[in-house]
Design a protein around this motif. Structure first.
Motif, PDB file in Angstrom:
ATOM      1  N   ILE A 109       6.927  -4.142   9.446  1.00 49.39           N
ATOM      2  CA  ILE A 109       5.808  -4.350   8.512  1.00 49.39           C
ATOM      3  C   ILE A 109       4.542  -3.762   9.118  1.00 49.39           C
ATOM      4  N   GLU A 110       3.778  -3.077   8.289  1.00 48.61           N
ATOM      5  CA  GLU A 110       2.474  -2.546   8.704  1.00 48.61           C
ATOM      6  C   GLU A 110       1.392  -3.242   7.897  1.00 48.61           C
ATOM      7  N   LEU A 111       0.351  -3.654   8.582  1.00 48.25           N
ATOM      8  CA  LEU A 111      -0.863  -4.098   7.886  1.00 48.25           C
ATOM      9  C   LEU A 111      -1.817  -2.920   7.901  1.00 48.25           C
ATOM     10  N   ILE A 143       3.874   6.792  -1.117  1.00 54.79           N
ATOM     11  CA  ILE A 143       5.022   7.053  -0.245  1.00 54.79           C
ATOM     12  C   ILE A 143       4.490   7.853   0.936  1.00 54.79           C
ATOM     13  N   GLU A 144       4.836   7.405   2.130  1.00 57.53           N
ATOM     14  CA  GLU A 144       4.442   8.105   3.352  1.00 57.53           C
ATOM     15  C   GLU A 144       5.706   8.676   3.984  1.00 57.53           C
ATOM     16  N   LEU A 145       5.824   9.998   3.977  1.00 56.43           N
ATOM     17  CA  LEU A 145       6.947  10.633   4.662  1.00 56.43           C
ATOM     18  C   LEU A 145       6.560  10.781   6.126  1.00 56.43           C
ATOM     19  N   HIS A 188      11.479   3.254   6.739  1.00 58.25           N
ATOM     20  CA  HIS A 188      11.076   2.933   8.105  1.00 58.25           C
ATOM     21  C   HIS A 188      10.184   1.700   8.147  1.00 58.25           C
ATOM     22  N   HIS A 189       9.256   1.600   7.206  1.00 58.11           N
ATOM     23  CA  HIS A 189       8.395   0.412   7.177  1.00 58.11           C
ATOM     24  C   HIS A 189       7.782   0.208   5.787  1.00 58.11           C
ATOM     25  N   ILE A 190       7.303  -1.009   5.579  1.00 58.48           N
ATOM     26  CA  ILE A 190       6.551  -1.332   4.363  1.00 58.48           C
ATOM     27  C   ILE A 190       5.153  -1.719   4.807  1.00 58.48           C
ATOM     28  N   ALA A 191       4.154  -1.114   4.175  1.00 58.44           N
ATOM     29  CA  ALA A 191       2.767  -1.364   4.560  1.00 58.44           C
ATOM     30  C   ALA A 191       2.054  -2.169   3.489  1.00 58.44           C
ATOM     31  N   PHE A 192       1.369  -3.218   3.932  1.00 59.33           N
ATOM     32  CA  PHE A 192       0.599  -4.064   3.029  1.00 59.33           C
ATOM     33  C   PHE A 192      -0.887  -3.857   3.262  1.00 59.33           C
ATOM     34  N   GLU A 207       0.843  -1.193   0.000  1.00 60.51           N
ATOM     35  CA  GLU A 207       0.000   0.000   0.000  1.00 60.51           C
ATOM     36  C   GLU A 207       0.878   1.242   0.000  1.00 60.51           C
ATOM     37  N   HIS A 208       1.869   1.235   0.895  1.00 64.12           N
ATOM     38  CA  HIS A 208       2.819   2.348   0.895  1.00 64.12           C
ATOM     39  C   HIS A 208       4.139   1.936   1.537  1.00 64.12           C
ATOM     40  N   ILE A 209       5.134   2.771   1.300  1.00 64.83           N
ATOM     41  CA  ILE A 209       6.428   2.629   1.952  1.00 64.83           C
ATOM     42  C   ILE A 209       6.619   3.865   2.810  1.00 64.83           C
TER      43      ILE A 209
HETATM   44 ZN    ZN Z   1       2.601   3.558   7.233  1.00 69.91          ZN
END
Ligand code: ZN
Length: 133
Positions: free
Chosen positions: A126-128, A52-54, A76-80, A5-7
Motif C-alpha cells: 500500500i502507498e499513501l 494507472i502507474e506503469l 505492484h501496489h495500490i496507492a491511496f 489515487e492510482h494502481i
Molecule cells: Zn505509486
C-alpha cells in the motif's frame, strides 16, 4: 483516506506496456518520470478520477526488478490519496501497521509518499500519497 489515487503495475517493457494501456483505457500517457531514488521509471495514464502507474526497473537492484523476478509482471501496489500524510502515518502506526518509511519521501507525479508493508495488509503493498502543493 480519500480515494484510490492510482494502481501501480510492474512491467518489463514500459514502451510496449504504455501502448497496451493507452489502447485499453483509450487515454494517453500524460507523464513519464524516473524516480532515481526508487530505481524506477514510471508512466502515468488517467482513468476517470484514478490513474494507472506503469513501473519499470531502472536498475538490477530496483525493487521492481526484484518484484518481477519473484512474481512476474502485474499489480505492484495500490496507492491511496491522503490529505495529511504525517497524520495518516501516525494513525496507521498506532493501528499496528508496518510502515516502510519513517518519514514521507518524494515520489513520482509530484507526491509525498509512504509505503505500508504487505505483511500487514494481506499481501498488498500500500502507498499513501499526498500531492505536493
Ligand atoms: Zn505509486
Amino acid at each position: 483516506m480519500n480515494k484510490i489515487e492510482h494502481i501501480g503495475i510492474a512491467v518489463n517493457d514500459i514502451e510496449t506496456a504504455a501502448i497496451t494501456y493507452q489502447k485499453l483505457l483509450n487515454s494517453q500517457v500524460y507523464k513519464t518520470e524516473e524516480v532515481a531514488s526508487e530505481g524506477v521509471i514510471t508512466a502515468f495514464l488517467q482513468c476517470g478520477p484514478n490513474k494507472i502507474e506503469l513501473l519499470k526497473a531502472s536498475s538490477e537492484n530496483s525493487p521492481i526488478a526484484k518484484f518481477i523476478a519473484k512474481k512476474g509482471e502485474g499489480i505492484h501496489h495500490i496507492a491511496f490519496e491522503v490529505d495529511d500524510i504525517y497524520a495518516e502515518m501516525e494513525r496507521l502506526k498506532k493501528e499496528g501497521f508496518v510502515l516502510l518509511n519513517d518519514v514521507p519521501k518524494p515520489g513520482a507525479d509530484n507526491k509525498l509518499v509512504c509505503f505500508v508493508h504487505p505483511k500487514s495488509t494481506n499481501g498488498v503493498l500500500i502507498e499513501l500519497c499526498q500531492e505536493i502543493v
